[in-house]
Scaffold this active site. Structure first.
Site, PDB file in Angstrom:
ATOM      1  N   LYS A 151       6.270   2.215   3.833  1.00  0.00           N
ATOM      2  CA  LYS A 151       7.191   3.483   3.855  1.00  0.00           C
ATOM      3  C   LYS A 151       8.094   3.377   5.094  1.00  0.00           C
ATOM      4  CE  LYS A 151       4.181   6.442   1.117  1.00  0.00           C
ATOM      5  NZ  LYS A 151       3.238   5.278   0.779  1.00  0.00           N
TER       6      LYS A 151
HETATM    7  C1  LIG Z   1       2.845   4.774  -0.559  1.00  0.00           C
HETATM    8  C2  LIG Z   1       2.278   3.674  -0.905  1.00  0.00           C
HETATM    9  C3  LIG Z   1       2.125   3.039  -2.115  1.00  0.00           C
HETATM   10  C4  LIG Z   1       2.579   3.675  -3.408  1.00  0.00           C
HETATM   11  O1  LIG Z   1       4.172   3.512  -3.275  1.00  0.00           O
HETATM   12  P1  LIG Z   1       4.841   4.556  -4.427  1.00  0.00           P
HETATM   13  O2  LIG Z   1       6.071   4.289  -4.076  1.00  0.00           O
HETATM   14  O3  LIG Z   1       4.381   5.788  -4.057  1.00  0.00           O
HETATM   15  O4  LIG Z   1       4.500   3.994  -5.840  1.00  0.00           O
HETATM   16  C5  LIG Z   1       1.265   1.806  -2.175  1.00  0.00           C
HETATM   17  N1  LIG Z   1       0.687   1.080  -1.035  1.00  0.00           N
HETATM   18  C6  LIG Z   1       1.036   1.808   0.176  1.00  0.00           C
HETATM   19  C7  LIG Z   1       0.048   1.160   1.494  1.00  0.00           C
HETATM   20  C8  LIG Z   1       1.453   3.024   0.652  1.00  0.00           C
HETATM   21  O5  LIG Z   1       1.453   3.829   1.569  1.00  0.00           O
END
Ligand SMILES: *Cc1c(COP(=O)(O)O)cnc(C)c1O
Length: 549
Positions: A151
């Site tokens: 993120k």
């Molecule tokens: C948020 C997240 C995801 C999922 O990503 P999306 O864009 O919501 O599909 C997968 N792995 C981790 C470690 C995350 O923080």
């Protein structure tokens, strides 16, 4: 040469649409038939009357009427243009894409925002490096940022563009207030959002998390965040309680009024449906495919399959956009955990959350029932009318089914698979034992599902979304052959999550170093340890105490 396409109908009726060259390629042209350089944004449900600009779309977040903002057309890059990306540093690759969209921010400002977003706070100058494994598999490591989760890729750049957008609107007289962002988080989003918004001009942020519902590492990351424009509260309750209380605050007219009169602020959100979070994610797929093209690993004739551990569908949707901007990408492999509503949807065309029981998993960031960004894909494939009808059905019946031709297009591009909790832990162990590569549970799940579903004749790229140290307890279970949810073996049972990071290093030689900020976390002072009762009143009081401080 940069080409733009009429996005709205392009995928279904590609041969009917004429491609027009964009002004970016010939800036001196006065040809009135040229499309304007800036790409405007419309909404997935066909409810807004006039398209809006990039800055308007990201400041609004959600479109009026509840739809999501989507570009009215996409830039398109040929193989030559993509290969030129390779010589640019990562921040310039981001700037390049933002320019191709013609975002309405001054170019000088944009350049410095990108440079600042992808700078010293990353522990690898390549930002999103590619690591090769055996059997034509590579891993795109998206966890080198300040909070060690993918993120950060979006939440380092988005708050900077958001802050610049407010500045622009204030200068143009369109906005008189600064913003207060409220975030309800069940994990990685909170710390990444705090880190991204800390000290960003014109913004403030308060994060609410379920006390007892996040890991000790995640809690400490949030509680120790520096910055004068932010606060963090634990809530006695679960994630839904946090989310409902935040929604209630947004809809509390009296609170909004006090916010404006007492602090000159307006509420806003920064969740993953904001187009400003999706854009930076497209960059790393363009960037990765550019690099792999340059090495000859992939070509337009021999594209790459991509596997993504999926929750809200944002990350995998970014890969889909990159593909439709010209990146040589084949199948998009959507990897789910035991909460597999997406895997079922991609197989059957039916999205059904009526009788789904929620289970806990070692991959909490994928424990999601409603994958909000799926709405954008439905719009792109079937148009706003169909999309609006399906979203309406989902709201009222908790279920919708796409038509046969939409399902056929979806199946042509996507394949979904899932892995059980113990299968995920076994995948971590196998990958380490066979290749000496240690992964977090989300990334290992995607490697396993990706290997199972990839096309035999194509290379595979897997999005690795977190550093293993963030999930030290389950990685310890994986390496010691302990079942998910079971007590850790005696030698580890008394260890804190921080001790376990170091134990994992002993268990798995060659697993690499622990990111500095995680290793130091146990010693960082906690600034925020307030826990408030669940419910709208306590959240309102927390907001008021923040603005009065
Ligand atoms: C948020 C997240 C995801 C999922 O990503 P999306 O864009 O919501 O599909 C997968 N792995 C981790 C470690 C995350 O923080």
């Amino acid at each position: 040469m940069l080409i733009v396409t009429q996005n709205r109908d392009f995928y279904v009726h590609s041969t009917l649409k004429k491609r027009l060259p964009c002004q970016l390629a010939c800036p001196h042209s006065n040809d009135a038939t040229m499309l304007p350089m800036s790409i405007a944004f419309t909404d997935t449900r066909g409810l807004i009357k006039a398209p809006v600009s990039f800055t308007e779309a990201i400041l609004a977040g959600l479109a009026p009427g509840g739809g999501l903002f989507v570009p009215t057309r996409l830039p398109h890059f040929d193989a030559q243009e993509l290969s030129e990306l390779r010589v640019l540093p990562y921040h310039a690759r981001a700037e390049w894409l933002y320019r191709a969209f013609g975002v309405d921010l001054e170019s000088e400002a944009l350049a410095s925002l990108c440079a600042d977003a992808y700078g010293e706070q990353w522990d690898d100058p390549r930002i999103a490096p590619i690591r090769s494994l055996a059997n034509g598999t590579s891993v795109l490591e998206l966890w080198h940022g300040p909070t060690s989760a993918f993120k950060d890729l979006a939440l380092q750049l988005m708050p900077r563009t958001f802050s610049a957008a407010i500045k622009k609107q204030r200068a143009e007289g369109g906005l008189n207030h600064d913003v207060l962002i409220l975030v309800a988080t069940s994990g990685d989003t909170g710390s990444a959002a705090l880190s991204g918004f800390a000290e960003r001009p014109h913004t403030n942020i308060i994060v609410f998390y379920p006390a007892g519902g996040v890991s000790e590492i995640q809690r400490r990351q949030m509680a120790s965040q520096a910055g004068n424009n932010l606060a963090v509260f634990g809530v006695e309750g679960n994630f839904d309680d946090c989310q409902n209380a935040v929604k209630a605050a947004f809809n509390d007219a009296e609170l909004c009024e006090r916010l404006t009169t007492e602090a000159n602020l307006q509420f806003s959100s920064a969740n993953s449906i904001n187009w400003g979070r999706l854009m930076p994610q497209i960059v790393y797929y363009l960037s990765a495919t550019a690099e792999l093209c340059a090495t000859g690993a992939i070509t337009p004739e021999r594209p790459l399959d991509i596997a993504v551990p999926t929750g809200n569908f944002g990350n995998i949707l970014a890969a889909w956009y990159a593909k439709h901007m010209g990146a040589p990408i084949g199948q998009l492999i959507c990897a789910s955990n035991e909460n597999k509503v997406l895997a079922d949807f991609l197989e059957s065309g039916v999205y059904d959350i009526r009788d789904r029981l929620f289970t806990t998993t070692p991959t909490p960031s994928m424990d999601i029932l409603i994958s909000s960004n799926l709405e954008r894909l439905l719009y792109e494939l079937a148009g706003d009318g169909a999309c609006a009808a399906w979203m309406d059905e989902l709201r009222h019946e908790k279920r919708f089914a796409v038509d046969a031709s939409t399902l056929a297009i979806i199946k042509n591009e996507f394949v979904g698979g899932w892995l059980s909790n113990d299968g995920t832990l076994a995948a971590i162990r196998r990958l380490y034992e066979e290749q000496r590569y240690l992964c977090d549970p989300h990334s290992a799940l995607a490697v396993e599902v990706g290997q199972r579903l990839r096309s035999a004749d194509r290379p595979l790229l897997v999005a690795a979304t977190a550093h293993w140290a963030k999930f030290a307890p389950d990685v310890t279970r994986a390496l010691t052959g302990t079942a998910y949810g079971a007590e850790l073996p005696a030698d580890y049972a008394a260890c804190s999550e921080f001790d376990l990071m170091h134990k994992v290093q002993e268990l798995a030689p060659g697993s690499g170093r622990i990111p500095t900020h995680l290793a130091n976390l146990a010693n960082r002072p906690e600034r925020f340890n307030a826990v408030i009762p669940a419910g709208a009143n306590a959240v309102r009081d927390a907001v008021l105490s923040f603005i009065q401080q």
